[in-house]
Design a protein around this motif. Structure first.
Motif, PDB file in Angstrom:
ATOM      1  N   ASN A  96       9.773  -4.476  -4.307  1.00 57.68           N
ATOM      2  CA  ASN A  96       8.934  -3.512  -3.580  1.00 57.68           C
ATOM      3  C   ASN A  96       7.789  -2.896  -4.366  1.00 57.68           C
ATOM      4  O   ASN A  96       7.193  -1.912  -3.916  1.00 57.68           O
ATOM      5  CB  ASN A  96       9.780  -2.386  -2.959  1.00 57.68           C
ATOM      6  CG  ASN A  96      10.465  -2.826  -1.683  1.00 57.68           C
ATOM      7  OD1 ASN A  96       9.876  -3.536  -0.870  1.00 57.68           O
ATOM      8  ND2 ASN A  96      11.719  -2.425  -1.519  1.00 57.68           N
ATOM      9  N   ALA A  97       7.428  -3.433  -5.525  1.00 54.98           N
ATOM     10  CA  ALA A  97       6.229  -2.954  -6.217  1.00 54.98           C
ATOM     11  C   ALA A  97       5.001  -3.580  -5.553  1.00 54.98           C
ATOM     12  O   ALA A  97       4.978  -4.778  -5.275  1.00 54.98           O
ATOM     13  CB  ALA A  97       6.269  -3.312  -7.693  1.00 54.98           C
ATOM     14  N   ILE A  98       3.983  -2.761  -5.289  1.00 52.83           N
ATOM     15  CA  ILE A  98       2.759  -3.243  -4.644  1.00 52.83           C
ATOM     16  C   ILE A  98       1.538  -2.593  -5.288  1.00 52.83           C
ATOM     17  O   ILE A  98       1.639  -1.542  -5.929  1.00 52.83           O
ATOM     18  CB  ILE A  98       2.736  -2.948  -3.127  1.00 52.83           C
ATOM     19  CG1 ILE A  98       2.750  -1.433  -2.865  1.00 52.83           C
ATOM     20  CG2 ILE A  98       3.874  -3.641  -2.408  1.00 52.83           C
ATOM     21  CD1 ILE A  98       2.553  -1.057  -1.386  1.00 52.83           C
ATOM     22  N   ALA A  99       0.397  -3.220  -5.110  1.00 55.40           N
ATOM     23  CA  ALA A  99      -0.905  -2.594  -5.392  1.00 55.40           C
ATOM     24  C   ALA A  99      -1.506  -2.254  -4.036  1.00 55.40           C
ATOM     25  O   ALA A  99      -1.549  -3.100  -3.146  1.00 55.40           O
ATOM     26  CB  ALA A  99      -1.808  -3.555  -6.151  1.00 55.40           C
ATOM     27  N   VAL A 100      -1.972  -1.018  -3.860  1.00 52.08           N
ATOM     28  CA  VAL A 100      -2.421  -0.587  -2.534  1.00 52.08           C
ATOM     29  C   VAL A 100      -3.635   0.324  -2.637  1.00 52.08           C
ATOM     30  O   VAL A 100      -3.781   1.080  -3.601  1.00 52.08           O
ATOM     31  CB  VAL A 100      -1.263   0.113  -1.769  1.00 52.08           C
ATOM     32  CG1 VAL A 100      -0.799   1.369  -2.500  1.00 52.08           C
ATOM     33  CG2 VAL A 100      -1.657   0.436  -0.332  1.00 52.08           C
ATOM     34  N   ILE A 101      -4.501   0.231  -1.641  1.00 51.04           N
ATOM     35  CA  ILE A 101      -5.690   1.077  -1.572  1.00 51.04           C
ATOM     36  C   ILE A 101      -5.993   1.378  -0.112  1.00 51.04           C
ATOM     37  O   ILE A 101      -5.773   0.531   0.768  1.00 51.04           O
ATOM     38  CB  ILE A 101      -6.892   0.398  -2.261  1.00 51.04           C
ATOM     39  CG1 ILE A 101      -8.078   1.352  -2.362  1.00 51.04           C
ATOM     40  CG2 ILE A 101      -7.284  -0.893  -1.558  1.00 51.04           C
ATOM     41  CD1 ILE A 101      -9.167   0.841  -3.314  1.00 51.04           C
ATOM     42  N   ALA A 102      -6.451   2.597   0.152  1.00 52.45           N
ATOM     43  CA  ALA A 102      -6.835   3.001   1.505  1.00 52.45           C
ATOM     44  C   ALA A 102      -8.216   3.628   1.464  1.00 52.45           C
ATOM     45  O   ALA A 102      -8.571   4.319   0.500  1.00 52.45           O
ATOM     46  CB  ALA A 102      -5.823   4.004   2.074  1.00 52.45           C
ATOM     47  N   VAL A 103      -8.988   3.393   2.521  1.00 49.74           N
ATOM     48  CA  VAL A 103     -10.360   3.895   2.618  1.00 49.74           C
ATOM     49  C   VAL A 103     -10.561   4.480   4.004  1.00 49.74           C
ATOM     50  O   VAL A 103     -10.090   3.927   4.999  1.00 49.74           O
ATOM     51  CB  VAL A 103     -11.379   2.748   2.380  1.00 49.74           C
ATOM     52  CG1 VAL A 103     -12.794   3.230   2.622  1.00 49.74           C
ATOM     53  CG2 VAL A 103     -11.238   2.188   0.975  1.00 49.74           C
ATOM     54  N   ALA A 104     -11.259   5.616   4.087  1.00 47.61           N
ATOM     55  CA  ALA A 104     -11.576   6.241   5.370  1.00 47.61           C
ATOM     56  C   ALA A 104     -12.901   6.973   5.245  1.00 47.61           C
ATOM     57  O   ALA A 104     -13.427   7.161   4.132  1.00 47.61           O
ATOM     58  CB  ALA A 104     -10.478   7.213   5.803  1.00 47.61           C
ATOM     59  N   GLU A 105     -13.465   7.398   6.382  1.00 45.32           N
ATOM     60  CA  GLU A 105     -14.740   8.105   6.359  1.00 45.32           C
ATOM     61  C   GLU A 105     -14.667   9.314   5.422  1.00 45.32           C
ATOM     62  O   GLU A 105     -13.621   9.936   5.273  1.00 45.32           O
ATOM     63  CB  GLU A 105     -15.127   8.603   7.755  1.00 45.32           C
ATOM     64  CG  GLU A 105     -15.157   7.549   8.836  1.00 45.32           C
ATOM     65  CD  GLU A 105     -13.917   7.610   9.701  1.00 45.32           C
ATOM     66  OE1 GLU A 105     -14.043   7.778  10.923  1.00 45.32           O
ATOM     67  OE2 GLU A 105     -12.799   7.471   9.147  1.00 45.32           O
ATOM     68  N   ARG A 106     -15.798   9.631   4.816  1.00 43.43           N
ATOM     69  CA  ARG A 106     -15.874  10.735   3.863  1.00 43.43           C
ATOM     70  C   ARG A 106     -15.390  12.042   4.506  1.00 43.43           C
ATOM     71  O   ARG A 106     -15.766  12.403   5.609  1.00 43.43           O
ATOM     72  CB  ARG A 106     -17.310  10.901   3.368  1.00 43.43           C
ATOM     73  CG  ARG A 106     -17.556  12.017   2.374  1.00 43.43           C
ATOM     74  CD  ARG A 106     -16.906  11.767   1.031  1.00 43.43           C
ATOM     75  NE  ARG A 106     -17.306  10.485   0.443  1.00 43.43           N
ATOM     76  CZ  ARG A 106     -18.438  10.293  -0.230  1.00 43.43           C
ATOM     77  NH1 ARG A 106     -19.309  11.281  -0.383  1.00 43.43           N
ATOM     78  NH2 ARG A 106     -18.716   9.103  -0.757  1.00 43.43           N
TER      79      ARG A 106
END
Length: 340
Positions: free
Chosen positions: A115-125
């Motif tokens: 269950n180790a992952i690399a993760v990134i999330a992006v949303a409006e400023r």
């Protein structure tokens, strides 16, 4: 990158994403995952984390966006980690908030566990919740059928029965993921008494939170106290796949509670998915480092490596699974980094 300007005729006006940034972010998480995977089972979680951070930062600066890290790995004086307030991207394109966890499950990687992952999330400023002094959050994450029936202020028994009824199954059919911590002893006992199966994990609650909203993963709920940054990232992902999360900040002591109050944050407020990530253009990418319920880990072949990633976009509701085959030798020449 094409963007929709909020103020016509003003090239410097804030803009929102108008293309699928998650697909570009997959390159970022793939690089982080392959860098971290070199340290699987080697007992050095700090080296694994640093490798993932360095690779993620390198690739982030090639993405067409004007990003600011809102959820990172501490403040600027803790660099070289990706820190809160750091500007990322190539300086063109959309203005966005960025939440990163270059290696979610550093200890899992060091010990060679799932269950180790690399993760990134992006949303409006300006649309991602900043937790201030709160390091931890009590949270419940579920899929689409459960989001309207859970209540963070209700008992674990009530929540288990409510989700079971919503899913039209017995509580005995529910599998609940809980971090294996002393603080959860009473929670674990009550969940079992309510009939649920409890799956204890050592670290890394983002992947199980996402898995709770994905069919066929064997996960129905994530329950308990975990990291607040992970709660925000989970909310972003669940907003894309249709599940949801409820949370409450969990101050560790009176001093931390007072610090939250001084920052204008109500520690007793129930935080919903939209409170944690209010944006409507949300993008999430994750790549497996070690194999788990959500993603397969990095697999090495004689001529390269194979990665398993997930790409999500809230506006379209599209979720993509991406299996990529990498020529490691070419990647190393291109980037100057080691991936094997």
């Amino acid at each position: 990158m094409a963007v929709a300007e909020q103020t016509a005729g003003s090239p410097d006006a804030p803009s929102r994403p108008d293309r699928n940034l998650a697909l570009e972010m997959v390159r970022v998480t793939e690089a982080a995952a392959m860098s971290a995977a070199r340290w699987i089972g080697r007992g050095d979680k700090n080296a694994a984390d640093q490798a993932a951070v360095d690779a993620m930062r390198l690739l982030l600066d090639t993405v067409s966006m004007r990003g600011v890290v809102v959820i990172g790995e501490g403040e600027k004086d803790e660099a070289p980690m990706l820190y809160n307030g750091e500007e990322v991207g190539d300086g063109s394109g959309a203005d966005v908030d960025v939440a990163v966890d270059p290696l979610e499950g550093t200890r899992l990687t060091a010990l060679g566990q799932p269950n180790a992952i690399a993760v990134i999330a992006v949303a409006e400023r300006g649309t991602m919740f900043f937790p201030g002094a709160a390091v931890y959050m009590e949270k419940i994450a579920v899929g689409p059928q459960g989001i309207d029936v859970i209540d963070i202020n209700a008992s674990p028994t009530e929540n288990v029965h409510a989700v079971a009824e919503a899913k039209r199954c017995s509580p005995r059919d529910l599998s609940v993921v809980v971090l294996e911590r002393d603080r959860h002893d009473d929670l674990i006992a009550e969940l079992r008494e309510a009939g649920a199966k409890v799956n204890l994990i050592r670290d890394g609650d983002v992947a199980p939170a996402i898995a709770a909203a994905q069919g066929g993963t064997g996960v129905d709920m994530l329950y308990g106290v975990g990291g607040t940054p992970e709660g925000v990232i989970s909310a972003a992902a669940l907003k894309c796949v249709g599940g949801g999360i409820q949370g409450k900040l969990w101050p560790r002591d009176d001093e931390e509670r007072q610090a939250l109050v001084d920052e204008g944050i109500d520690p007793d407020r129930v935080l919903t998915t939209d409170d944690l990530v209010s944006g409507q253009d949300v993008f999430v990418a994750a790549t497996g480092v070690t194999t788990g319920a959500l993603l397969r880990g990095v697999r090495y072949l004689p001529n390269g490596a194979v990665t398993d990633s997930i790409s999500m976009r809230s506006r379209s509701g599209t979720v993509r699974r991406i299996e990529a085959h990498h020529d490691v030798e070419k990647l190393e020449k291109l980037s100057g980094r080691e991936y094997h």
